[in-house]
Design a protein around this motif. Structure first.
Motif, short mmCIF file in Angstrom:
data_model
loop_
_atom_site.label_atom_id
_atom_site.label_comp_id
_atom_site.label_asym_id
_atom_site.label_seq_id
_atom_site.Cartn_x
_atom_site.Cartn_y
_atom_site.Cartn_z
N PHE A 29 25.70 59.99 42.58
CA PHE A 29 24.59 60.43 41.74
C PHE A 29 23.31 59.80 42.29
N VAL A 30 22.36 60.66 42.68
CA VAL A 30 21.12 60.17 43.27
C VAL A 30 20.04 60.09 42.19
N LEU A 31 19.62 58.88 41.86
CA LEU A 31 18.51 58.69 40.92
C LEU A 31 17.25 58.40 41.73
N LYS A 32 16.12 58.31 41.03
CA LYS A 32 14.85 58.09 41.72
C LYS A 32 14.86 56.82 42.56
N ASP A 33 15.39 55.74 41.98
CA ASP A 33 15.29 54.45 42.67
C ASP A 33 16.63 53.90 43.15
N LYS A 34 17.71 54.67 42.99
CA LYS A 34 19.02 54.19 43.46
C LYS A 34 20.04 55.32 43.52
N VAL A 35 21.12 55.03 44.24
CA VAL A 35 22.24 55.97 44.29
C VAL A 35 23.44 55.28 43.65
N LEU A 36 24.09 55.98 42.71
CA LEU A 36 25.23 55.40 42.00
C LEU A 36 26.52 56.07 42.43
N THR A 37 27.58 55.27 42.55
CA THR A 37 28.92 55.84 42.75
C THR A 37 29.92 54.94 42.03
N PRO A 38 30.95 55.52 41.40
CA PRO A 38 31.91 54.71 40.66
C PRO A 38 32.59 53.68 41.57
N SER A 39 32.81 52.48 41.03
CA SER A 39 33.44 51.42 41.83
C SER A 39 34.96 51.60 41.86
N LEU A 40 35.60 50.89 42.79
CA LEU A 40 37.03 51.04 43.02
C LEU A 40 37.86 50.09 42.17
N GLU A 41 37.19 49.16 41.49
CA GLU A 41 37.87 48.04 40.83
C GLU A 41 39.08 48.41 39.97
N GLU A 42 38.95 49.45 39.17
CA GLU A 42 40.03 49.77 38.23
C GLU A 42 41.24 50.40 38.89
N GLY A 43 41.08 50.82 40.15
CA GLY A 43 42.20 51.46 40.84
C GLY A 43 42.45 52.88 40.38
N THR A 44 41.46 53.47 39.69
CA THR A 44 41.67 54.83 39.17
C THR A 44 41.10 55.91 40.10
N ILE A 45 40.36 55.51 41.12
CA ILE A 45 39.85 56.52 42.06
C ILE A 45 40.32 56.21 43.47
N LEU A 46 40.26 57.22 44.31
CA LEU A 46 40.69 57.03 45.68
C LEU A 46 39.58 56.37 46.50
N ASP A 47 39.99 55.45 47.35
CA ASP A 47 39.07 54.76 48.25
C ASP A 47 38.78 55.69 49.44
N GLY A 48 37.89 56.65 49.23
CA GLY A 48 37.64 57.68 50.23
C GLY A 48 36.97 57.15 51.49
N VAL A 49 37.41 57.65 52.63
CA VAL A 49 36.80 57.25 53.90
C VAL A 49 35.39 57.84 54.00
N GLU A 95 21.63 52.66 55.23
CA GLU A 95 20.82 52.74 56.46
C GLU A 95 19.59 53.62 56.25
N MET A 96 19.71 54.57 55.34
CA MET A 96 18.56 55.43 55.02
C MET A 96 17.56 54.70 54.12
N GLY A 97 17.86 53.44 53.79
CA GLY A 97 16.94 52.63 53.01
C GLY A 97 17.16 52.76 51.50
N LEU A 98 18.26 53.39 51.12
CA LEU A 98 18.51 53.59 49.69
C LEU A 98 19.32 52.44 49.11
N ASN A 99 19.12 52.23 47.84
CA ASN A 99 19.80 51.18 47.12
C ASN A 99 21.06 51.80 46.48
N VAL A 100 22.25 51.46 47.01
CA VAL A 100 23.49 52.06 46.49
C VAL A 100 24.20 51.06 45.59
N GLU A 101 24.52 51.50 44.38
CA GLU A 101 25.26 50.65 43.45
C GLU A 101 26.65 51.23 43.20
#
Ligand SMILES: *Cc1c(COP(=O)(O)O)cnc(C)c1O
Length: 355
Positions: free
Chosen positions: A239-259, A270-276
């Motif tokens: 999800f791209v917001l104005k000041d950051k990009v969000l993606t669900p974390s892997l901690e819970e083990g409920t999503i696949l660790d996609g390559v 590298e594009m200078g974006l803040n990814v959380e």
């Protein structure tokens, strides 16, 4: 653990390549002349063989088709602009395959079979790799339980197989996504983080329901509150917001660790974006959308690479994105990943494996 040093090769005497149109070849239907097969028995990998692509015959009591001990991977090889054959991050898929195997109580596959066998197979069938732009060779390693026994226990025997499918450009039309509030794909402690066949089986009914309601895919949410976001269909989600990009974390083990996911995170930074990478609720996204801060959304996976999302629907809320005029981030990301794979820019990350 394995005595495998050489792979026995039996060549196909009648290639089907000349009767195959590689240009714009559809995904997943046509396979190359050869496949790799390895058998596990008596606690070791016994036998590794490359042989003509052919059907298996099996006993009706084959364990895999009853209780689902079955895992797979999806990887792509490319014919790059320097006329080389390269594979994108196969060691990451190799590591993930063995993590899936461990979760499903299946044996580890050694590198000499998974990686070296894959390279040998691709080398033998390299004439099948389309040279057209945005074409690739899809690599499908998989493993399944082969005991002939319908009692529930881990199988003592397994087959590991690699098949190859030449693939045309994957045009992912912008998708309309329904935020799933009824069904659950994965819960903590489950198998959502493993690439096992059952995760796909369970997704078919919810996806079909979403299609009947006019959508293309579902955005999976957590099992308890149906508001914490996981994945979109069989892709990771950004999800791209104005000041950051969000993606669900892997901690819970409920999503696949996609390559593709982890490659995207590196390139976005590298594009200078803040990814959380963190927990993200649908309520947070609805809020940001209403404030005008939520600009783009996309899925990531090996098959489509980047798949733009044009609508997220949740209860009465419809978050609509102008994909045609406003997808700068996903387009730039897609281009950078494509340039790395095709060799247009130098691979500074060690992601490209030459054959
Ligand atoms: C394979 C897969 C992905 C994408 O992983 P990649 O390594 O990027 O191809 C995402 N989600 C699920 C559920 C998957 O099975």
């Amino acid at each position: 653990m394995s005595e495998v040093s050489t792979i026995r090769i039996t060549k196909n005497t009648q290639s089907r390549l000349h009767e195959t149109e590689l240009k714009n070849i559809p995904f997943g239907k046509i396979f190359t002349d050869h496949m790799l097969v390895a058998d596990y028995a008596d606690g070791a990998w016994q036998d590794v063989e490359i042989l003509p692509y052919q059907p298996f015959s099996f006993d009706p009591s084959l364990a895999a088709i009853h209780y689902g001990q079955c895992i797979f991977e999806g990887i792509k090889a490319y014919h790059n602009v320097h006329d080389e054959v390269v594979i994108f991050r196969p060691y990451d898929n190799y590591a993930r395959f063995n993590q899936s195997a461990a979760r499903m109580q299946m044996p580890e596959v050694p590198e000499e079979i998974f990686i070296d066998g894959m390279k040998e197979l691709i080398n033998l069938d390299k004439a099948w790799i389309p040279t057209y732009e945005n074409h690739s060779l899809y690599i499908r390693p998989f493993m399944f339980a082969t005991d002939t026994f319908i009692g529930v226990r881990p199988s003592a025997t397994y087959k590991f197989v690699i098949i190859l499918a030449p693939t045309g450009p994957y045009y992912s039309k912008p998708t309309r996504i329904k935020v799933e509030e009824k069904y659950t794909r994965a819960a903590p402690g489950g198998v959502g983080g493993a690439k096992n066949a059952g995760n796909y089986g369970l997704s078919l009914k919810p996806t079909e329901d979403a299609k009947l309601a006019g959508y293309d895919q579902v955005l999976w949410t957590d099992a308890f509150e149906h508001k914490w976001l996981q994945e979109v269909g069989t892709m990771n989600v950004f999800f791209v917001l104005k000041d950051k990009v969000l993606t669900p974390s892997l901690e819970e083990g409920t999503i696949l660790d996609g390559v593709t996911r982890k490659s995207a995170i590196v390139v976005l930074r590298e594009m200078g974006l803040n990814v959380e990478e963190r927990r993200i609720s649908i309520d947070e996204l609805v809020d940001e959308y209403k404030k005008g801060n939520f600009l783009e959304s996309f899925g990531t996976g090996t098959a489509a690479t980047i798949s733009p999302i044009k609508e997220l629907a949740y209860k009465d809320e419809h978050l609509v994105f102008d994909v045609d005029n406003n997808s700068q981030v996903s387009q730039e990301l897609g281009k950078r990943l494509s340039d790395i794979r095709s060799g247009v820019v130098e691979d500074t990350h060690g992601w490209i494996e030459k054959i």
